[in-house]
Design a protein around this motif. Structure first.
Motif, PDB file in Angstrom:
ATOM      1  N   LEU A  99      -1.464  -4.831  11.770  1.00  9.88           N
ATOM      2  CA  LEU A  99      -0.383  -4.153  12.477  1.00  9.88           C
ATOM      3  C   LEU A  99      -0.139  -4.846  13.814  1.00  9.88           C
ATOM      4  CD1 LEU A  99       1.520  -1.641  12.556  1.00  9.88           C
ATOM      5  CD2 LEU A  99      -0.324  -0.465  13.790  1.00  9.88           C
ATOM      6  N   SER A 100       1.088  -5.325  14.028  1.00  9.63           N
ATOM      7  CA  SER A 100       1.412  -6.009  15.289  1.00  9.63           C
ATOM      8  C   SER A 100       2.162  -5.100  16.256  1.00  9.63           C
ATOM      9  CB  SER A 100       2.242  -7.264  15.013  1.00  9.63           C
ATOM     10  OG  SER A 100       3.455  -6.942  14.357  1.00  9.63           O
ATOM     11  N   SER A 101       2.864  -4.100  15.723  1.00 13.72           N
ATOM     12  CA  SER A 101       3.498  -3.110  16.596  1.00 13.72           C
ATOM     13  C   SER A 101       3.823  -1.863  15.791  1.00 13.72           C
ATOM     14  CB  SER A 101       4.772  -3.671  17.238  1.00 13.72           C
ATOM     15  OG  SER A 101       5.788  -3.855  16.276  1.00 13.72           O
ATOM     16  N   GLY A 102       3.760  -0.716  16.466  1.00 14.08           N
ATOM     17  CA  GLY A 102       4.039   0.544  15.811  1.00 14.08           C
ATOM     18  C   GLY A 102       3.111   1.624  16.324  1.00 14.08           C
ATOM     19  N   PRO A 103       3.514   2.899  16.174  1.00 13.92           N
ATOM     20  CA  PRO A 103       2.705   4.018  16.670  1.00 13.92           C
ATOM     21  C   PRO A 103       1.518   4.315  15.759  1.00 13.92           C
ATOM     22  CG  PRO A 103       4.651   4.832  15.558  1.00 13.92           C
ATOM     23  CD  PRO A 103       4.779   3.341  15.577  1.00 13.92           C
ATOM     24  N   GLY A 104       0.775   5.345  16.105  1.00 18.87           N
ATOM     25  CA  GLY A 104      -0.425   5.702  15.370  1.00 18.87           C
ATOM     26  C   GLY A 104      -0.168   6.142  13.945  1.00 18.87           C
ATOM     27  N   THR A 105       1.082   6.504  13.644  1.00 19.81           N
ATOM     28  CA  THR A 105       1.408   6.884  12.270  1.00 19.81           C
ATOM     29  C   THR A 105       1.225   5.712  11.310  1.00 19.81           C
ATOM     30  OG1 THR A 105       3.048   8.426  13.152  1.00 19.81           O
ATOM     31  CG2 THR A 105       3.200   7.916  10.812  1.00 19.81           C
ATOM     32  N   CYS A 106       1.417   4.495  11.812  1.00 22.19           N
ATOM     33  CA  CYS A 106       1.296   3.291  10.981  1.00 22.19           C
ATOM     34  C   CYS A 106      -0.173   3.032  10.648  1.00 22.19           C
ATOM     35  CB  CYS A 106       1.848   2.078  11.725  1.00 22.19           C
ATOM     36  SG  CYS A 106       3.543   2.256  12.328  1.00 22.19           S
ATOM     37  N   PHE A 107      -0.466   2.703   9.402  1.00 19.23           N
ATOM     38  CA  PHE A 107      -1.838   2.314   9.063  1.00 19.23           C
ATOM     39  C   PHE A 107      -2.144   0.975   9.731  1.00 19.23           C
ATOM     40  CE2 PHE A 107       1.199   1.775   5.672  1.00 19.23           C
ATOM     41  CZ  PHE A 107       1.082   0.451   5.249  1.00 19.23           C
ATOM     42  N   ALA A 108      -3.385   0.822  10.208  1.00 23.66           N
ATOM     43  CA  ALA A 108      -3.726  -0.256  11.144  1.00 23.66           C
ATOM     44  C   ALA A 108      -3.796  -1.638  10.510  1.00 23.66           C
ATOM     45  CB  ALA A 108      -5.051   0.060  11.831  1.00 23.66           C
ATOM     46  N   SER A 109      -3.996  -1.710   9.207  1.00 19.14           N
ATOM     47  CA  SER A 109      -4.074  -3.009   8.544  1.00 19.14           C
ATOM     48  C   SER A 109      -3.497  -2.886   7.144  1.00 19.14           C
ATOM     49  CB  SER A 109      -5.524  -3.510   8.479  1.00 19.14           C
ATOM     50  OG  SER A 109      -6.335  -2.594   7.768  1.00 19.14           O
TER      51      SER A 109
END
Length: 224
Positions: free
Chosen positions: A190-200
């Motif tokens: 993940l290069s950008s995005g809030p906590g809703t986005c899964f990290a990898s």
């Protein structure tokens, strides 16, 4: 003396008869051919296309074993052949388009669905080798890193998540069994995005048959 010459010729012919047939590459074919293995050489400038192999989906999951993430029932790519030398060697293609549709979220907390999945920074360079295992390497071009933007629908609106290949290239393989090109558990971060986005993310997809749409009848493409 004449009988000895006849005998020698007969033995030589018998020896040739039991030798194995030369592989297509040894016969002077190009790395990429269409119609069959060892067939007609794919010409530089030809356009290759493929959709997902039958019965498969494209996935970007949070772990290599699955978990949370996104899956897409529809995906396709378009590539242009840059060079196609005689085998054994490496052919070079330019990936100009890769699309995803009919996507859904899998176990992502707070997410209702997927609005879009978009591949950024095209074009990419695709090296297709006929070495052992038929390896493929997809690398970023001059526009920027290999990147995918996923827009998720949540109860509070849309969320944009951007993922970049980590490391900077993807490794895959080709197969002449069904004329496919496959990528399995290729790592994204993940290069950008809030906590809703899964990290990898771990990307898996198989495309085929790969077809040469510049030739009559769009024949399948083989690696020699």
């Amino acid at each position: 003396m004449r009988n000895r010459l006849y005998l020698g010729a007969a033995l030589a012919a018998a020896a040739l008869a039991v030798l194995p047939a030369l592989p297509a590459s040894a016969a002077g074919s190009s790395v990429l051919t269409y119609g069959s293995a060892g067939g007609s050489a794919v010409a530089p400038g030809d356009v290759l296309t493929a959709s997902l192999a039958g019965g498969t989906v494209a996935t970007l999951y949070s772990t290599a074993a699955g978990g949370t993430g996104v899956k897409c029932a529809t995906s396709a790519f378009t590539a242009t052949v840059v060079s196609n030398p005689a085998a054994p060697d490496t052919a070079v293609e330019t990936l100009t388009s890769q699309t995803f549709a009919n996507c859904s979220a899998v176990n992502v907390p707070g997410v209702l669905g997927v609005s879009s999945v978009t591949v950024n920074n095209l074009s990419y360079t695709n090296n297709v080798s006929d070495a052992a295992g038929n390896p493929v390497t997809l690398s970023a071009g001059t526009a920027g890193p290999i990147q995918t933007t996923i827009v998720l629908r949540t109860l509070l609106g849309t969320v944009t998540c951007k993922y970049q290949a980590s490391p900077t290239s993807l490794s895959g393989t080709t197969s002449n069994t069904a004329q496919t090109i496959s990528f399995t558990n290729q790592s994204f971060a993940l290069s950008s995005g809030p906590g809703t986005c899964f990290a990898s993310g771990y990307f898996t997809a198989a495309y085929g048959p790969v077809q040469d749409t510049s030739q009559a009848g769009s024949p399948s493409v083989y690696v020699n």
